[in-house]
Design a protein around this motif. Structure first.
Motif, short mmCIF file in Angstrom:
data_model
loop_
_atom_site.label_atom_id
_atom_site.label_comp_id
_atom_site.label_asym_id
_atom_site.label_seq_id
_atom_site.Cartn_x
_atom_site.Cartn_y
_atom_site.Cartn_z
N THR A 157 -59.26 -7.87 18.36
CA THR A 157 -58.75 -7.26 17.13
C THR A 157 -59.75 -6.25 16.54
O THR A 157 -59.42 -5.54 15.60
CB THR A 157 -58.45 -8.33 16.07
N GLY A 158 -60.94 -6.19 17.11
CA GLY A 158 -61.95 -5.24 16.63
C GLY A 158 -63.16 -5.25 17.54
O GLY A 158 -63.42 -6.24 18.25
N ILE B 58 -53.07 -1.13 21.17
CA ILE B 58 -51.71 -1.56 20.81
C ILE B 58 -51.64 -1.62 19.29
O ILE B 58 -52.38 -2.38 18.66
CB ILE B 58 -51.38 -2.93 21.43
N ASP B 59 -50.76 -0.81 18.71
CA ASP B 59 -50.70 -0.74 17.25
C ASP B 59 -49.84 -1.87 16.66
O ASP B 59 -49.33 -2.73 17.38
CB ASP B 59 -50.24 0.64 16.77
N ALA B 60 -49.68 -1.84 15.35
CA ALA B 60 -49.00 -2.92 14.63
C ALA B 60 -47.53 -3.06 15.00
O ALA B 60 -46.93 -4.11 14.80
CB ALA B 60 -49.14 -2.71 13.13
N THR C 171 -56.32 -1.59 11.35
CA THR C 171 -55.87 -2.90 10.86
C THR C 171 -54.49 -3.20 11.41
O THR C 171 -53.59 -2.35 11.36
CB THR C 171 -55.82 -2.92 9.32
N GLY C 172 -54.33 -4.40 11.97
CA GLY C 172 -53.06 -4.80 12.56
C GLY C 172 -52.91 -4.41 14.02
O GLY C 172 -51.94 -4.78 14.67
N SER C 173 -53.87 -3.65 14.53
CA SER C 173 -53.84 -3.23 15.93
C SER C 173 -54.79 -4.10 16.77
O SER C 173 -55.63 -4.82 16.23
CB SER C 173 -54.26 -1.76 16.05
#
Length: 199
Positions: free
Chosen positions: A68-69, A92-94, A129-131
């Motif tokens: 996630t990061g 991969i996005d949200a 965020t969320g990716s």
């Protein structure tokens, strides 16, 4: 973070004959193949235990690792070693739209303890965020049993024999590993120094 083993150790890579010889099992009785499935199970368990203890992949396989990061955008330490190839890096996005990085955008920094995914430029791309980012890679010392370092191969046989001999024992403590095995794998264990020295 999630590490997924995409391929497994093939049966042909397992040293069943060497394990039988190590256990001094009899041969020539016509039913010796009946126990081979059991022996393969103990060998797989021993390989998994040694890989977990050392962070090293013995027989070459493919993995995907989802993050996630980044820990460090200048270079992300990979979760196992030795890594021989990074096959894919996908953002991969949200809303689950995938964007694959070109092979020219990243490189593998090979290392026996802490291999890294490095950017070709100065920094790895931002993960919003969320990716998430999904990294595909190949890791392992060898594709066949004969290509393994001798001490790791011996450690697997010793641990598999320990599992075999004590297969009905329920009183052994969690994480029990014979001293001989611990000695053989000691030099392969990752050295972690200071705060944040992990992945």
């Amino acid at each position: 973070m999630m590490l997924i083993e995409e391929t497994t150790v093939p049966d042909v890579a397992l040293p069943v004959a060497e394990f039988k010889a190590h256990l001094r099992l009899g041969t020539g009785f016509g039913e010796e193949s009946l126990q081979e499935g059991v022996l393969r199970g103990f060998l797989r368990a021993a390989i998994a235990a040694i890989e977990a203890r050392t962070g090293k992949v013995l027989i070459t396989r493919d993995f995907t690792w989802t993050l996630t990061g980044w820990r460090d955008r200048a270079g992300q330490v990979l979760p196992v070693a030795p890594v021989t190839e990074i096959t894919q890096v996908t953002l991969i996005d949200a809303i689950d739209t995938e964007s694959e990085l070109a092979a020219s955008d990243f490189r593998l920094e090979a290392d026996s303890q802490r291999p890294r995914l490095r950017p070709s430029g100065s920094l790895l791309p931002m993960i919003k965020t969320g990716s998430v980012v999904r990294i595909g890679f190949t890791a392992g010392y060898a594709e066949t049993w004969g290509g393994l370092p001798a001490d790791l191969g011996q450690a697997v046989l010793l641990l598999a024999a320990h599992y075999y001999e004590y297969r009905n024992e329920t009183a052994l403590s969690d994480g029990c590993m014979p001293f001989g095995v611990t000695s053989l794998i000691q030099r392969y264990r990752a050295i972690r120094i200071g705060v944040g020295a992990g992945l």
